[in-house]
Design an enzyme around this catalytic site. Structure first.
Site, mmCIF file in Angstrom:
data_model
loop_
_atom_site.group_PDB
_atom_site.id
_atom_site.type_symbol
_atom_site.label_atom_id
_atom_site.label_comp_id
_atom_site.label_asym_id
_atom_site.label_seq_id
_atom_site.Cartn_x
_atom_site.Cartn_y
_atom_site.Cartn_z
ATOM 1 N NE ARG A 1 11.765 26.348 2.249
ATOM 2 C CZ ARG A 1 10.421 26.501 2.192
ATOM 3 N NH1 ARG A 1 9.678 25.467 2.592
ATOM 4 N NH2 ARG A 1 10.071 27.522 1.352
ATOM 5 C CE LYS B 1 -3.333 30.553 -12.048
ATOM 6 N NZ LYS B 1 -3.824 30.151 -10.495
ATOM 7 N N GLY C 1 8.797 30.416 -5.737
ATOM 8 C CA GLY C 1 8.862 29.076 -5.442
ATOM 9 C C GLY C 1 9.183 28.268 -6.599
ATOM 10 N N GLY D 1 6.070 32.846 -1.786
ATOM 11 C CA GLY D 1 4.956 33.960 -1.544
ATOM 12 C C GLY D 1 5.644 35.257 -0.758
HETATM 13 P P1 ADP Z 1 7.067 31.100 -9.310
HETATM 14 O O1 ADP Z 1 6.391 30.159 -8.417
HETATM 15 O O2 ADP Z 1 8.477 31.082 -9.726
HETATM 16 O O3 ADP Z 1 6.524 32.474 -9.125
HETATM 17 P P2 ADP Z 1 4.643 30.425 -11.195
HETATM 18 O O4 ADP Z 1 4.281 29.669 -10.043
HETATM 19 O O5 ADP Z 1 4.199 31.823 -11.478
HETATM 20 O O6 ADP Z 1 6.388 30.863 -10.832
HETATM 21 O O7 ADP Z 1 5.011 29.651 -12.669
HETATM 22 C C1 ADP Z 1 5.443 28.454 -12.630
HETATM 23 C C2 ADP Z 1 4.718 27.520 -13.594
HETATM 24 O O8 ADP Z 1 4.307 28.130 -14.711
HETATM 25 C C3 ADP Z 1 5.396 26.296 -13.991
HETATM 26 O O9 ADP Z 1 4.604 25.257 -13.593
HETATM 27 C C4 ADP Z 1 5.632 26.351 -15.469
HETATM 28 O O10 ADP Z 1 5.379 25.086 -16.153
HETATM 29 C C5 ADP Z 1 4.477 27.199 -15.989
HETATM 30 N N1 ADP Z 1 4.797 27.689 -17.153
HETATM 31 C C6 ADP Z 1 5.755 28.597 -17.519
HETATM 32 N N2 ADP Z 1 5.584 29.037 -19.025
HETATM 33 C C7 ADP Z 1 4.606 28.125 -19.451
HETATM 34 C C8 ADP Z 1 3.888 27.964 -20.575
HETATM 35 N N3 ADP Z 1 4.415 28.707 -21.676
HETATM 36 N N4 ADP Z 1 2.999 27.088 -20.758
HETATM 37 C C9 ADP Z 1 2.349 26.563 -19.702
HETATM 38 N N5 ADP Z 1 2.948 26.653 -18.545
HETATM 39 C C10 ADP Z 1 3.941 27.403 -18.211
HETATM 40 MG MG MG Z 2 5.066 28.763 -8.230
#
Ligand code: ADP
Ligand code: MG
Length: 387
Positions: free
Chosen positions: A35, A202, A348, A371
Site C-alpha cells: 500500500r 459467506k 481482501g 470492502g
Molecule cells: P474475500 O475477503 O476475498 O472477500 P471472504 O472473506 O469471503 O473472501 O472468504 C475468505 C475465507 O473463506 C478464507 O478464510 C477461506 O479460508 C474461507 N474458505 C473458503 N472456502 C472454504 C471452505 N470450503 N471451508 C472453510 N473455509 C473456506
Molecule cells: Mg475476507
C-alpha cells in the site's frame, strides 16, 4: 468528482489521504508495504508540481490507550522515506501547535505525515464519526485535498469526506482512479462473455454482489464455502462442510431465477479442517468437510474462463490458508494467467491470495480495497469517491 490531472497543483499545499493501513508484526515491522508503494505515484506527481505535501492516514482501529502505542504511523513514515529516498517529517500529533507550526514552516517539496487519524477516535469517534470541527481543522491545513485511499472510500470519515466539505478544491489521486477505472467497467458494459468467480466463506457477505451481477454476467462460477450453502439448497448432502442456514432461502431463490450459476462437481474433502489427509470425491459423505474444489470442477471452470473476455473474481476457492487446500485457488490463478482478457480481483482474502501466490502481475488489476471494492461492485455509491 475531479481527477488529479484536472487540477492545477503547482506550488499548492496539498493534503493527501493515503491508505497506510499496513500489516505489522508484534515488533512493529511492516510485513507488507504494497500500500505504501502504491501511493508513490500520486506523491511523486505532487513533488513534480512543487507542492508542500501533508499526508493523512489511519492504521487499524483505535479503541484503547494501549492502541496508541502499537498503532503509530511512525514506522510507516520511515518506510515511506526509504522508498522515496527523501525526508518525511513525522508529527506524533493529529492536531495542535506542533502540527500548525511544522506546516507553517514547510518549504516546497517538503513532506509531513501526521499521526494515525484514528487516534481521534479515542475521545468520541471524531474521525470515524466525521466530526465537523475536526474536518474543518484538517481542511484548514491545506489548499487542495487529494483522496488516494481507496480502502476507506466506502466510509464517510473526517479525513476523507469531512475534509472535502470544507476545502476549496478536492480530487481523486492516481490510486483511486486506477481502482475505479478498472472496477466500474465490471458493472457497466463489460466485454462479453463475462464470467464472475465467487468464493469465500459467506453468501451473506456477497448477496449484494450476486444481486447486482446475476443479470450482467454470463456465468457465475461458485467456489469456497459458499458453494455448500448452494449445494445444500439444491438438496445435496454436504456432510460437515461450512454453510449458512440463514442464506438457504436466498440460495434457493437465486438458483430458481437464473440458470447461469455453476456449482462445483467434485470436492477435496477431509475429516477435519486442520487435517492434511484428504480425498477427492464427487459426492460428499456425511462425515466429510469439503475444503476445496476438485480437479473436475477446475476443468469445468477452465472451459468457462477460456471463452471469457472479462473475468471478475472475489473470494478464494477453498480454505487456502492451509497449503493442502489452496490448489483450487492457485489453479484458477494459473488458468487466468494464460488468458488474454480483462481480469480483476477484488476482496481482501482473494487479493492477498493472488499476491502471495505470486500472480499479481498476471491480472489486469488487483484491487487494494476489500470492502470498498465489493460495495462498488454491488452498485453502491461510495462517499469517498463522490467528493
Ligand atoms: P474475500 O475477503 O476475498 O472477500 P471472504 O472473506 O469471503 O473472501 O472468504 C475468505 C475465507 O473463506 C478464507 O478464510 C477461506 O479460508 C474461507 N474458505 C473458503 N472456502 C472454504 C471452505 N470450503 N471451508 C472453510 N473455509 C473456506
Ligand atoms: Mg475476507
Amino acid at each position: 468528482m475531479k481527477r488529479i490531472e484536472d487540477i492545477n497543483l503547482n506550488n499548492k499545499k496539498v493534503i493527501i489521504r493515503v491508505d497506510y493501513n499496513v500489516p505489522m508484526d508484534k515488533d512493529l515491522n511492516i510485513t507488507d508495504d504494497n500500500r505504501i508503494k502504491e501511493s508513490l505515484k500520486t506523491i511523486n506527481y505532487c513533488l513534480d508540481k512543487n507542492c508542500k505535501i501533508i499526508l493523512l492516514s489511519h492504521l487499524g482501529k483505535v479503541k484503547t490507550e494501549d492502541d496508541l502505542k502499537t498503532k503509530s504511523l511512525k514506522p510507516v513514515s520511515i518506510r515511506l522515506s526509504e522508498l522515496l529516498k527523501k525526508e518525511v517529517t513525522f508529527i506524533p500529533e493529529t492536531r495542535g501547535e506542533l502540527v500548525n507550526n511544522t506546516i507553517k514552516n514547510m518549504k516546497e517539496q517538503d513532506i509531513v505525515m501526521l499521526e494515525n487519524t484514528r487516534f481521534e477516535d479515542l475521545n468520541g469517534k471524531l474521525e470515524s464519526g466525521c466530526d465537523e470541527e475536526l474536518s474543518k481543522y484538517w481542511a484548514s491545513l491545506g489548499d487542495v485535498f487529494i483522496n488516494d485511499a481507496f480502502g476507506t472510500c466506502h466510509r464517510s470519515h473526517a479525513s476523507n469526506v469531512g475534509i472535502s466539505k470544507f476545502i476549496k478544491e478536492s480530487c481523486l489521486g492516481f490510486l483511486v482512479l486506477k481502482e475505479i477505472d478498472n472496477l466500474y467497467p465490471l458493472i457497466n458494459n463489460p466485454n462479453k462473455p463475462y464470467t464472475v468467480i465467487l468464493g469465500g466463506s459467506k453468501i451473506s457477505d456477497k448477496i449484494g454482489v450476486l444481486e447486482n451481477l446475476k443479470d450482467k454476467a454470463d456465468y457465475i462460477l461458485i467456489g469456497g464455502a459458499m458453494a455448500y450453502t448452494f449445494l445444500k439448497a439444491k438438496g445435496d448432502n454436504i456432510g460437515k462442510s461450512l454453510y449458512e442456514e440463514e442464506s438457504i432461502d436466498f440460495a434457493k431463490n437465486i438458483l430458481n431465477s437464473t440458470n447461469n450459476i455453476i456449482l462445483p462437481i467434485d470436492h477435496i474433502v477431509s475429516s477435519d479442517i486442520d487435517n492434511d489427509n484428504y480425498q477427492v470425491k464427487d459426492k460428499i459423505d456425511i462425515d466429510d468437510i469439503a475444503l476445496d474444489i476438485g480437479p473436475k470442477t477446475i476443468e469445468l471452470y477452465r472451459s468457462y474462463l477460456e471463452k471469457s473476455k472479462t473475468i471478475f473474481w472475489n473470494g478464494p476457492m477453498g480454505y487456502y490458508e492451509n497449503k493442502t487446500y489452496q490448489k483450487g485457488t492457485e489453479e484458477i490463478c494459473k488458468i487466468i494467467s494464460n488468458l488474454d482478457c480483462i481480469s480483476v480481483v477484488g476482496g481482501g482474502d482473494s487479493a492477498s491470495a493472488v499476491i502471495n501466490l505470486g500472480y499479481k502481475e498476471k491480472f489486469t488489476h488487483v484491487s487494494t480495497g476489500g470492502g470498498a471494492s465489493l460495495e462498488l461492485i454491488e452498485g453502491k455509491n461510495l462517499p469517498g469517491i463522490n467528493i
